[in-house]
Design a protein around this motif. Structure first.
Motif, PDB file in Angstrom:
ATOM      1  N   THR A 117       0.824  -1.204   0.000  1.00 52.90           N
ATOM      2  CA  THR A 117       0.000   0.000   0.000  1.00 52.90           C
ATOM      3  C   THR A 117       0.853   1.247   0.000  1.00 52.90           C
ATOM      4  O   THR A 117       0.595   2.192  -0.731  1.00 52.90           O
ATOM      5  N   ILE A 118       1.903   1.242   0.818  1.00 51.23           N
ATOM      6  CA  ILE A 118       2.750   2.426   0.862  1.00 51.23           C
ATOM      7  C   ILE A 118       3.446   2.613  -0.481  1.00 51.23           C
ATOM      8  O   ILE A 118       3.593   3.718  -0.975  1.00 51.23           O
ATOM      9  N   GLN A 177       1.150   4.377  -2.618  1.00 53.80           N
ATOM     10  CA  GLN A 177       1.024   5.780  -2.271  1.00 53.80           C
ATOM     11  C   GLN A 177       2.206   6.573  -2.804  1.00 53.80           C
ATOM     12  O   GLN A 177       2.046   7.694  -3.251  1.00 53.80           O
ATOM     13  N   ARG A 209      -4.484   7.091  -1.882  1.00 51.97           N
ATOM     14  CA  ARG A 209      -5.475   6.330  -2.617  1.00 51.97           C
ATOM     15  C   ARG A 209      -6.792   6.361  -1.877  1.00 51.97           C
ATOM     16  O   ARG A 209      -6.853   6.592  -0.696  1.00 51.97           O
ATOM     17  N   VAL A 215     -10.315   5.054  -0.229  1.00 48.95           N
ATOM     18  CA  VAL A 215     -10.513   4.014   0.762  1.00 48.95           C
ATOM     19  C   VAL A 215     -11.747   3.186   0.466  1.00 48.95           C
ATOM     20  O   VAL A 215     -12.003   2.207   1.133  1.00 48.95           O
ATOM     21  N   ALA A 216     -12.494   3.593  -0.514  1.00 49.09           N
ATOM     22  CA  ALA A 216     -13.834   3.041  -0.596  1.00 49.09           C
ATOM     23  C   ALA A 216     -14.014   1.965  -1.660  1.00 49.09           C
ATOM     24  O   ALA A 216     -15.116   1.524  -1.898  1.00 49.09           O
ATOM     25  N   ARG A 241     -11.223  -3.869  -2.186  1.00 47.46           N
ATOM     26  CA  ARG A 241      -9.926  -3.747  -1.521  1.00 47.46           C
ATOM     27  C   ARG A 241      -9.988  -4.194  -0.087  1.00 47.46           C
ATOM     28  O   ARG A 241      -9.021  -4.641   0.479  1.00 47.46           O
ATOM     29  N   SER A 246      -7.011   9.929  -4.500  1.00 48.98           N
ATOM     30  CA  SER A 246      -6.765  11.365  -4.395  1.00 48.98           C
ATOM     31  C   SER A 246      -5.275  11.623  -4.500  1.00 48.98           C
ATOM     32  O   SER A 246      -4.460  10.701  -4.448  1.00 48.98           O
ATOM     33  N   TRP A 254      -3.929  13.108   1.097  1.00 48.10           N
ATOM     34  CA  TRP A 254      -4.852  13.411   2.184  1.00 48.10           C
ATOM     35  C   TRP A 254      -4.077  13.595   3.497  1.00 48.10           C
ATOM     36  O   TRP A 254      -4.101  14.646   4.087  1.00 48.10           O
ATOM     37  N   GLY A 255      -3.377  12.552   3.911  1.00 41.74           N
ATOM     38  CA  GLY A 255      -2.684  12.628   5.199  1.00 41.74           C
ATOM     39  C   GLY A 255      -1.348  13.339   5.124  1.00 41.74           C
ATOM     40  O   GLY A 255      -0.934  14.002   6.073  1.00 41.74           O
ATOM     41  N   GLY A 274     -11.215  11.363   0.671  1.00 41.80           N
ATOM     42  CA  GLY A 274     -10.989   9.987   1.080  1.00 41.80           C
ATOM     43  C   GLY A 274     -12.009   9.018   0.535  1.00 41.80           C
ATOM     44  O   GLY A 274     -11.708   7.852   0.307  1.00 41.80           O
ATOM     45  N   PHE A 275     -13.193   9.484   0.339  1.00 40.73           N
ATOM     46  CA  PHE A 275     -14.261   8.632  -0.158  1.00 40.73           C
ATOM     47  C   PHE A 275     -14.453   8.900  -1.658  1.00 40.73           C
ATOM     48  O   PHE A 275     -13.848   9.803  -2.220  1.00 40.73           O
ATOM     49  N   PRO A 276     -15.324   8.136  -2.312  1.00 50.46           N
ATOM     50  CA  PRO A 276     -15.514   8.357  -3.759  1.00 50.46           C
ATOM     51  C   PRO A 276     -15.973   9.778  -4.089  1.00 50.46           C
ATOM     52  O   PRO A 276     -16.555  10.467  -3.254  1.00 50.46           O
ATOM     53  N   GLY A 323      -1.362  10.481   8.077  1.00 50.64           N
ATOM     54  CA  GLY A 323      -0.187  10.271   7.251  1.00 50.64           C
ATOM     55  C   GLY A 323       0.995   9.784   8.072  1.00 50.64           C
ATOM     56  O   GLY A 323       2.024   9.404   7.532  1.00 50.64           O
ATOM     57  N   LEU A 363      -5.187   5.032   5.212  1.00 52.36           N
ATOM     58  CA  LEU A 363      -5.474   6.146   6.095  1.00 52.36           C
ATOM     59  C   LEU A 363      -6.130   7.365   5.475  1.00 52.36           C
ATOM     60  O   LEU A 363      -5.505   8.367   5.245  1.00 52.36           O
ATOM     61  N   LEU A 364      -7.381   7.286   5.262  1.00 50.79           N
ATOM     62  CA  LEU A 364      -8.078   8.466   4.789  1.00 50.79           C
ATOM     63  C   LEU A 364      -9.301   8.749   5.644  1.00 50.79           C
ATOM     64  O   LEU A 364     -10.278   9.293   5.191  1.00 50.79           O
ATOM     65  N   ILE A 402     -18.628   3.284   4.745  1.00 54.15           N
ATOM     66  CA  ILE A 402     -17.589   2.257   4.608  1.00 54.15           C
ATOM     67  C   ILE A 402     -18.101   0.914   5.124  1.00 54.15           C
ATOM     68  O   ILE A 402     -17.859  -0.142   4.522  1.00 54.15           O
ATOM     69  N   ARG A 449     -20.361  -0.722   2.622  1.00 57.64           N
ATOM     70  CA  ARG A 449     -19.615  -1.285   1.490  1.00 57.64           C
ATOM     71  C   ARG A 449     -18.875  -2.563   1.889  1.00 57.64           C
ATOM     72  O   ARG A 449     -18.302  -3.227   1.040  1.00 57.64           O
TER      73      ARG A 449
END
Lengths: 268, 130
Positions: A20-21, A24, A30, A32-33, A37, A69, A72-73, A118-120, A266, B23-24, B80, B83
């Motif tokens: 994941t990192i 990023q 990326r 979260v939704a 995943r 995105s 974010w963090g 963070g979300f769609p 982050g 982490l979002l 979340i 989903r």
């Protein structure tokens, strides 16, 4: 037995975290939704490997629900290779003094672009506007595509998300935004902005399921030089936005502790 | 027992870290919760809040001495959770649950849920860090 399971858990964590990192690092924050995943019970349809659809005017149609995105963090992993963030001395002090609980996001306040969603999110194109609708905070941006410019400086009303105008450069939608207030954070670590902030975002739908994004942050009131962030979003086929009324039962802020630059989003 | 505690700690860290890397969420979980204070609670759901920015459920846990402690557990947000297979009826008042997580830094009765197992033994997605 427990030791063996514990070792497996550690190994699994290292693998997942590394992957994941790594993503990023290439693509910024990326989303979260994406249901698939998270190992959830809902599986999103596979995205066909196809070119980006076109509008009647021949330009790429950005319409769709997206996840992902630029940042974010933490903006640092999203920096374009070779670029750096150089804070001016006063801005450095401002950032160092910020606490996690002061993050506008913690208080459900609108994020300052290019701080991502963070979300769609969904882009809706019309001949005169592009609207970006965010599930996060239930907020939106309106981007004027009718050829107008920004208001004269004297008429600017500084806001969290600024005033955005859009234009096409080839197949790339360029969104130019000014008119920010100086309260926004570019990320969870508290990278600050001033009212001189000027953000130029570039959205390129490279194929049906992929949106490449770049954002140049030019803020001579905060940073010694402009820098560019990069990210990528993925189409959610058939995806729909959901309601997220953030301040409904926000119990968190009083219990958040520590400075933003070491314990903000982050950092974990 | 010590080994078991260690395993639970590592497992919960693993679960949270898998979400934490992306982490979002709207806040940093380690700013609110202490990664060095894991807990495991078994008890009855006494309240369930299907709310934003986080769904929350409250668990009444009875000690061997009979004292009841009510824990306030943070989950991910309803969008979340939906989903990931939840509905607003996934947890109900009166349900028996087993929960692992971490205790808040400055509220000894608040915690973030890392893993939730319902009364039937089914593991539920929980991570608020997603």
């Amino acid at each position: 037995m427990y030791r063996r399971l514990a070792l497996l858990a550690i190994a699994g964590t290292v693998v997942v975290t590394t992957v994941t990192i790594g993503a990023q690092g290439r693509q910024g924050g990326r989303g979260v939704a994406l249901p698939r995943r998270l190992g959830g019970e809902i599986t999103a349809p596979k995205i066909p490997d196809a070119p980006a659809p076109r509008l009647p005017n021949g330009k790429p149609d950005m319409t769709g629900a997206w996840t992902g995105s630029i940042a974010w963090g933490n903006i640092i992993p999203a920096l374009k290779p070779g670029e750096t963030v150089e804070l001016l001395p006063e801005a450095k002090k401002k950032m160092a003094a910020r606490l996690v609980k002061e993050d506008p996001a913690v208080k459900c306040i609108l994020p300052t672009p290019p701080r991502g969603a963070g979300f769609p999110w969904r882009i809706v194109m019309t001949p005169t506007h592009a609207f970006i609708l965010y599930e996060f905070w239930g907020h939106y941006r309106q981007v004027f595509l009718d050829g107008r410019g920004h208001p004269p400086q004297a008429e600017i009303n500084p806001t969290w998300m600024g005033h955005s105008i859009g234009s096409w450069q080839g197949d790339t939608l360029v969104i130019d935004t000014i008119g920010f207030n100086d309260l926004g954070w570019l990320d969870g670590r508290g990278h600050p902005v001033s009212e001189k902030l000027h953000v130029i975002e570039r959205y390129t739908r490279t194929k049906l399921g992929t949106m490449r994004m770049e954002a140049t942050v030019d803020d001579p009131g905060t940073y010694a030089k402009p820098f560019t962030l990069q990210g990528e979003a993925e189409l959610i086929p058939g995806g729909e936005l959901m309601e997220y009324s953030c301040s409904e039962n926000n119990q968190d802020a009083p219990f958040l502790e520590g400075p933003a630059d070491t314990r903000g989003q982050g950092n974990n | 027992m010590r080994t078991k505690t260690g395993f639970i700690y590592v497992l919960v860290v693993a679960v949270l870290c898998m979400g934490g890397a992306s982490l979002l969420a709207h806040h940093s979980w380690t700013a609110q919760y202490d990664p060095t204070k894991p807990l495991e609670v078994k008890g009855m759901v006494s309240k369930f809040e299907w709310t934003n920015p986080h769904a929350r459920f409250y668990v009444d846990a009875r000690s061997t001495g009979g004292d009841v402690t009510t824990w306030n557990f943070e989950l991910a947000s309803p969008n979340i959770l939906l989903r990931n297979g939840w509905t607003r009826n996934t947890l109900k008042v009166g349900d028996q649950v087993s929960v692992t997580g971490f205790i808040a830094r400055s509220n000894p009765k608040m915690a973030i849920a890392g893993e939730v197992v319902d009364g039937t033994g089914k593991k539920l997605f929980a991570s608020s860090t997603n």
